[in-house]
Design an enzyme around this catalytic site. Structure first.
Site, PDB file in Angstrom:
ATOM      1  N   CYS A   1      28.390  47.146  38.335  1.00 10.71           N
ATOM      2  CA  CYS A   1      27.878  46.339  37.409  1.00 10.71           C
ATOM      3  C   CYS A   1      27.354  46.487  36.481  1.00 10.71           C
ATOM      4  O   CYS A   1      27.110  47.557  36.440  1.00 10.71           O
ATOM      5  CB  CYS A   1      27.108  44.878  37.659  1.00 10.71           C
ATOM      6  SG  CYS A   1      27.207  44.147  39.251  1.00 10.71           S
TER       7      CYS A   1
ATOM      8  N   ASP B   1      17.740  41.075  40.748  1.00  8.74           N
ATOM      9  CA  ASP B   1      18.370  40.327  40.826  1.00  8.74           C
ATOM     10  C   ASP B   1      17.750  38.801  41.430  1.00  8.74           C
ATOM     11  O   ASP B   1      19.035  37.641  41.034  1.00  8.74           O
ATOM     12  CB  ASP B   1      19.010  40.693  42.307  1.00  8.74           C
ATOM     13  CG  ASP B   1      19.529  42.093  42.768  1.00  8.74           C
ATOM     14  OD1 ASP B   1      19.597  42.148  41.237  1.00  8.74           O
ATOM     15  OD2 ASP B   1      19.342  42.474  43.541  1.00  8.74           O
TER      16      ASP B   1
ATOM     17  N   VAL C   1      13.004  45.401  34.775  1.00  4.20           N
ATOM     18  CA  VAL C   1      14.621  47.158  35.425  1.00  4.20           C
ATOM     19  C   VAL C   1      15.450  47.302  34.780  1.00  4.20           C
ATOM     20  O   VAL C   1      15.172  48.563  34.704  1.00  4.20           O
ATOM     21  CB  VAL C   1      14.504  46.570  37.212  1.00  4.20           C
ATOM     22  CG1 VAL C   1      15.546  47.041  37.596  1.00  4.20           C
ATOM     23  CG2 VAL C   1      13.345  45.991  37.632  1.00  4.20           C
TER      24      VAL C   1
ATOM     25  N   LYS D   1      24.017  42.526  51.467  1.00  3.22           N
ATOM     26  CA  LYS D   1      24.726  43.590  51.095  1.00  3.22           C
ATOM     27  C   LYS D   1      24.002  44.964  50.094  1.00  3.22           C
ATOM     28  O   LYS D   1      24.426  45.940  51.150  1.00  3.22           O
ATOM     29  CB  LYS D   1      25.037  42.823  49.572  1.00  3.22           C
ATOM     30  CG  LYS D   1      26.086  44.467  48.904  1.00  3.22           C
ATOM     31  CD  LYS D   1      26.506  44.019  47.324  1.00  3.22           C
ATOM     32  CE  LYS D   1      25.951  43.839  46.667  1.00  3.22           C
ATOM     33  NZ  LYS D   1      25.116  45.297  45.583  1.00  3.22           N
ATOM     34  N   ASN D   2      23.189  45.149  50.323  1.00  2.16           N
ATOM     35  CA  ASN D   2      22.381  46.296  49.240  1.00  2.16           C
ATOM     36  C   ASN D   2      22.051  47.403  50.624  1.00  2.16           C
ATOM     37  O   ASN D   2      21.308  48.762  50.253  1.00  2.16           O
ATOM     38  CB  ASN D   2      21.113  46.121  48.759  1.00  2.16           C
ATOM     39  CG  ASN D   2      22.259  45.256  47.473  1.00  2.16           C
ATOM     40  OD1 ASN D   2      23.903  46.144  47.171  1.00  2.16           O
ATOM     41  ND2 ASN D   2      20.997  45.316  46.532  1.00  2.16           N
TER      42      ASN D   2
ATOM     43  N   ARG E   1      29.256  51.088  42.744  1.00  2.69           N
ATOM     44  CA  ARG E   1      28.025  52.317  42.215  1.00  2.69           C
ATOM     45  C   ARG E   1      27.200  52.989  44.111  1.00  2.69           C
ATOM     46  O   ARG E   1      27.802  54.562  43.536  1.00  2.69           O
ATOM     47  CB  ARG E   1      27.131  51.140  42.258  1.00  2.69           C
ATOM     48  CG  ARG E   1      26.032  52.435  41.302  1.00  2.69           C
ATOM     49  CD  ARG E   1      25.132  51.491  40.807  1.00  2.69           C
ATOM     50  NE  ARG E   1      23.860  52.430  40.161  1.00  2.69           N
ATOM     51  CZ  ARG E   1      23.331  53.151  38.543  1.00  2.69           C
ATOM     52  NH1 ARG E   1      25.333  53.182  38.324  1.00  2.69           N
ATOM     53  NH2 ARG E   1      23.317  53.956  38.716  1.00  2.69           N
TER      54      ARG E   1
HETATM   55  N1  EPU Z   1      18.054  54.928  37.010  1.00  2.00           N
HETATM   56  C1  EPU Z   1      18.293  55.429  35.839  1.00  2.00           C
HETATM   57  N2  EPU Z   1      17.971  56.767  36.564  1.00  2.00           N
HETATM   58  C2  EPU Z   1      18.082  56.693  37.813  1.00  2.00           C
HETATM   59  C3  EPU Z   1      17.679  55.893  38.796  1.00  2.00           C
HETATM   60  C4  EPU Z   1      17.916  54.747  38.032  1.00  2.00           C
HETATM   61  O1  EPU Z   1      17.618  55.375  34.280  1.00  2.00           O
HETATM   62  O2  EPU Z   1      18.172  58.245  38.366  1.00  2.00           O
HETATM   63  C5  EPU Z   1      17.000  53.343  36.331  1.00  2.00           C
HETATM   64  C6  EPU Z   1      18.463  51.681  36.514  1.00  2.00           C
HETATM   65  O3  EPU Z   1      19.140  52.303  35.552  1.00  2.00           O
HETATM   66  C7  EPU Z   1      17.382  50.919  35.895  1.00  2.00           C
HETATM   67  C8  EPU Z   1      16.151  50.699  37.004  1.00  2.00           C
HETATM   68  O4  EPU Z   1      16.616  52.283  36.893  1.00  2.00           O
HETATM   69  O5  EPU Z   1      17.561  50.237  34.938  1.00  2.00           O
HETATM   70  C9  EPU Z   1      15.690  50.507  38.465  1.00  2.00           C
HETATM   71  O6  EPU Z   1      17.305  51.164  38.631  1.00  2.00           O
HETATM   72  P1  EPU Z   1      17.376  51.183  40.960  1.00  2.00           P
HETATM   73  O7  EPU Z   1      17.737  52.585  40.809  1.00  2.00           O
HETATM   74  O8  EPU Z   1      16.323  51.212  41.045  1.00  2.00           O
HETATM   75  O9  EPU Z   1      18.904  50.190  40.841  1.00  2.00           O
HETATM   76  P2  EPU Z   1      19.865  50.825  41.432  1.00  2.00           P
HETATM   77  O10 EPU Z   1      19.854  51.565  42.492  1.00  2.00           O
HETATM   78  O11 EPU Z   1      20.886  50.823  40.770  1.00  2.00           O
HETATM   79  C10 EPU Z   1      19.822  48.757  42.775  1.00  2.00           C
HETATM   80  C11 EPU Z   1      21.366  47.411  43.599  1.00  2.00           C
HETATM   81  C12 EPU Z   1      20.582  46.401  43.172  1.00  2.00           C
HETATM   82  C13 EPU Z   1      19.297  45.692  43.055  1.00  2.00           C
HETATM   83  C14 EPU Z   1      18.163  46.904  41.885  1.00  2.00           C
HETATM   84  C15 EPU Z   1      17.462  46.705  42.195  1.00  2.00           C
HETATM   85  C16 EPU Z   1      22.509  48.356  44.929  1.00  2.00           C
HETATM   86  C17 EPU Z   1      23.715  48.665  45.579  1.00  2.00           C
HETATM   87  N3  EPU Z   1      21.780  47.890  44.527  1.00  2.00           N
HETATM   88  O12 EPU Z   1      20.369  48.700  42.307  1.00  2.00           O
HETATM   89  O13 EPU Z   1      21.464  45.650  43.309  1.00  2.00           O
HETATM   90  O14 EPU Z   1      18.814  45.309  41.343  1.00  2.00           O
HETATM   91  O15 EPU Z   1      18.098  47.962  43.186  1.00  2.00           O
HETATM   92  O16 EPU Z   1      16.336  46.414  43.545  1.00  2.00           O
HETATM   93  O17 EPU Z   1      21.615  48.604  45.998  1.00  2.00           O
HETATM   94  C18 EPU Z   1      23.322  43.316  42.914  1.00  2.00           C
HETATM   95  O18 EPU Z   1      23.194  43.452  44.219  1.00  2.00           O
HETATM   96  O19 EPU Z   1      23.288  42.781  41.648  1.00  2.00           O
HETATM   97  C19 EPU Z   1      22.638  44.266  42.043  1.00  2.00           C
HETATM   98  C20 EPU Z   1      22.680  45.404  40.970  1.00  2.00           C
END
Ligand code: EPU
Length: 441
Positions: free
Chosen positions: A118, A309, A331, A23-24, A94
């Site tokens: 989420c 995850d 995380v 998915k990601n 997102r």
């Molecule tokens: N964060 C900030 N500021 C930012 C960006 C992130 O505070 O500008 C925080 C987030 O709130 C979190 C941490 O930093 O606490 C890490 O966030 P990250 O940006 O790495 O996560 P994401 O890109 O939003 C993706 C996946 C997630 C997966 C995480 C970790 C997608 C669409 N989502 O989220 O997947 O858990 O990376 O690998 O790629 C899922 O598939 O259920 C899911 C949540």
């Protein structure tokens, strides 16, 4: 049809699972395909709600993006004719925020709603906004409308260091940097395999992106081009969900077509828990329950750490382990929504304090000393779980509750099936093929 599963648990699950595409990666590659001046064919795209939402969102912007076969999507960004992402649909997923990049590329100005996804913590995008500004974009948020307004009048340039790692943030800035003025360097970038799969797609299409650990350089190109379809990586999160599903029911499972490097950290922990693992390039991974599961501790971290995850699924396995297991979530904030639900089935779980470390360093979210967090749990096992009525609050918690229902003796109703189906393709069919008794209510 009700938005619920009815599960009759207590059976050992065994069999083989063929993984769907990740998915990601799918979501990001579909968005990246809008940057081409041609049609792009993407294979192994999972038919899941999040992908359908994204395709719909792209269609609303005037571009072509649709499934042409079961797992093949064709994207053509040439007909993009709007620079404003739909509020209702955009706020559901997102990655809608990432549409900013192709819209800026085409119109130099765009409007994108505050992203959804989420509800696992506050999920700010401050690191992405700062990165955009550093590379030359102008970004403002209008709290009255709920839209970000972004402008990019010149080619991006510069160097940005992420204050803390961000997975989608890294991918966002890579896309933004493709058509830069000069070499762009990103420091402290994410090292997730999904990010590397996106880089592979782009490099195979003419991009000049190099990774050296957490440092990524992007040299400018004029355009992206490709003649052949791109097939995305299998979903490591799905692999872990199904491995834990079989193991928590004391069964065994073969998972085909996944590279060992994607599961290295998981396999290490699974061995620590006394679970059997066999791998051959031909049969791929086989995970099998031995005589009992040992309690073991995890703390989540970005790749190559134990993935956030996986942690909710892992908790169910630990309800079946001998002794006390600890899980520390580093995380995301608020990723323990499943705890109250598992307790309803008889799981013995309590919140615990994190080890005494500097929280600003330890956590990957922006730690606020004035806020109360629950980032650690202790699970005491083994517990015989019984059926119950449970509510899904987020995607991975959803899979966790379905696993728990399949482990539990008796019948469970799991409300919120559509949240799980945002990220798992053919979930019911796959569980049924392993011998599980699950139906949509
Ligand atoms: N964060 C900030 N500021 C930012 C960006 C992130 O505070 O500008 C925080 C987030 O709130 C979190 C941490 O930093 O606490 C890490 O966030 P990250 O940006 O790495 O996560 P994401 O890109 O939003 C993706 C996946 C997630 C997966 C995480 C970790 C997608 C669409 N989502 O989220 O997947 O858990 O990376 O690998 O790629 C899922 O598939 O259920 C899911 C949540």
């Amino acid at each position: 049809m009700e938005d619920a599963y009815i599960i009759k648990g207590g059976k050992r699950l065994n069999g083989t699972i063929k993984l769907s595409g990740a998915k990601n990666v799918a979501l990001k590659v579909i968005i990246a395909a809008l940057l081409f001046d041609q049609e792009v064919t993407l294979k192994n795209i999972p038919h899941i709600v999040d992908v359908q939402e994204l395709l719909h969102l792209i269609q609303l912007l005037g571009a072509k993006a649709q499934f042409v076969e079961k797992n093949t999507v064709v994207v053509d960004g040439r007909s993009l004719n709007s620079n404003k992402v739909d509020f209702l649909h955009g706020s559901k997923i997102r990655v809608s925020f990432m549409l900013m990049v192709p819209l800026l590329h085409k119109f130099q100005m765009c409007y994108v709603p505050n992203p959804g996804g989420c509800r696992i913590g506050s999920r700010p995008i401050d690191r992405i906004i700062e990165g955009m500004k550093t590379l030359g974009a102008k970004v403002d948020y209008d709290s009255d409308t709920g839209f970000y307004e972004a402008e990019l009048n010149d080619k991006p340039a510069g160097t940005y260091t992420f204050p803390k790692v961000t997975h989608t943030g890294t991918e966002f800035l890579i896309l933004l940097s493709l058509f830069g003025k000069d070499r762009i360097t990103l420091h402290n970038s994410a090292e997730e395999p999904e990010t590397d799969n996106l880089i592979l797609f782009l490099n195979q299409s003419g991009a000049k992106i190099e990774r050296n650990g957490k440092k990524i350089t992007i040299d400018p190109i004029k355009s992206l081009k490709r003649d052949n379809p791109f097939e995305i990586l299998p979903d490591r999160n799905e692999a872990v969900t199904f491995a834990i599903l079989a193991l928590a029911t004391k069964g065994e499972i073969t998972i085909s077509e996944i590279s060992p490097s994607l599961l290295e950290t998981f396999v290490k922990k699974i061995k620590e828990a006394g679970i059997g693992v066999a791998y051959t390039p031909k049969t791929m991974f086989r995970f099998y329950f031995k005589s009992f599961v040992k309690a073991s501790h995890i703390e989540t971290a970005p790749h190559p750490g134990f993935m956030t995850d996986w942690q909710p699924n892992w908790a169910v396995l630990m309800t079946q382990a001998q002794g006390e297991s600890y899980i520390y979530e580093r995380v995301f904030e608020n990723r323990f929504s499943y705890v109250g639900e598992l307790r309803k089935l008889g799981a013995e779980i309590e919140f615990v304090k994190i080890p005494p470390k500097d929280p600003k360093e330890y956590f990957f979210f922006n730690f606020d000393p004035n806020k109360k967090y629950n980032q650690g749990i202790k699970i005491t096992g083994p517990q015989t779980l019984h059926g119950g009525v449970l509510n899904i609050t987020d995607l991975r918690a959803g899979a966790t509750l379905a696993i728990a229902g399949l482990v539990a003796q008796g019948e469970s109703v799991i409300n919120g099936a559509s949240i799980l189906e945002r990220g798992y393709e053919n979930f019911i069919d796959k569980v049924t093929s392993l011998g599980g008794d699950i139906q949509r209510a």
